[in-house]
Design an enzyme around this catalytic site. Structure first.
Site, short mmCIF file in Angstrom:
data_model
loop_
_atom_site.label_atom_id
_atom_site.label_comp_id
_atom_site.label_asym_id
_atom_site.label_seq_id
_atom_site.Cartn_x
_atom_site.Cartn_y
_atom_site.Cartn_z
N CYS A 1 10.24 -2.17 -9.38
CA CYS A 1 9.38 -1.03 -9.65
C CYS A 1 8.89 -1.11 -11.09
O CYS A 1 9.70 -1.28 -12.01
CB CYS A 1 10.15 0.27 -9.41
SG CYS A 1 9.23 1.75 -9.83
N CYS B 1 10.58 2.10 -13.01
CA CYS B 1 12.02 2.29 -13.22
C CYS B 1 12.86 1.02 -13.04
O CYS B 1 14.05 1.03 -13.30
CB CYS B 1 12.56 3.38 -12.29
SG CYS B 1 12.69 2.86 -10.56
N CYS C 1 2.38 -3.05 2.59
CA CYS C 1 1.15 -3.29 1.84
C CYS C 1 1.28 -2.54 0.51
O CYS C 1 1.20 -1.31 0.47
CB CYS C 1 -0.02 -2.76 2.67
SG CYS C 1 -1.62 -3.05 1.97
ZN LIG Z 1 10.79 3.35 -9.33
#
Ligand SMILES: [Zn+2]
Length: 124
Positions: free
Chosen positions: A39, A42, A112
């Protein structure tokens, strides 16, 4: 965890407002390096490069998340379509959608995902 004022406008538009980057523009569309896609906000481990495949759609596509516990799937009925939204379970960032038209021999799912929401951590 990055703060919202550290994020690019493009990432904010996608991750916080559920936007979608234009097809074939994302930095990871044609990426073939091995590693873990995390991510961008994070650092949560989201997708392994080993599940990435060429979907021809213009967005990075994966057959499955690194761990189903790391993502949240939510019904999305906006834009007159029924879709399933994919979010980062750790920080709530919108990542993209999952469809049922992925490779049949690998479970039939196509995650996706917007490149801007991902950060590739190359394999060492
Ligand atoms: Zn995250």
């Amino acid at each position: 965890m990055k703060k919202d004022d550290e994020l690019s406008q493009e990432l904010l538009d996608v991750a916080r407002k559920g936007g979608t980057e234009a097809p074939f523009t994302g930095k990871y569309v044609n990426e073939h390096s091995k590693g873990m896609y995390k991510c961008a906000i994070c650092g949560n481990e989201l997708f392994s490069s080993y599940t990435k495949f060429e979907s021809g759609t213009g967005w990075p596509s994966f057959t499955e998340p690194k761990n189903l516990e790391h993502v949240e799937l939510r019904d999305d009925n906006t834009h007159g379509m029924h879709r399933t939204e994919v979010l980062c379970k750790n920080c709530g960032a919108h990542l993209g959608h999952v469809f049922d038209d992925g490779p049949a021999d690998k479970g039939g799912k196509r995650y996706c995902i917007n490149s801007v929401c991902l950060e590739l951590d190359p394999e060492k």
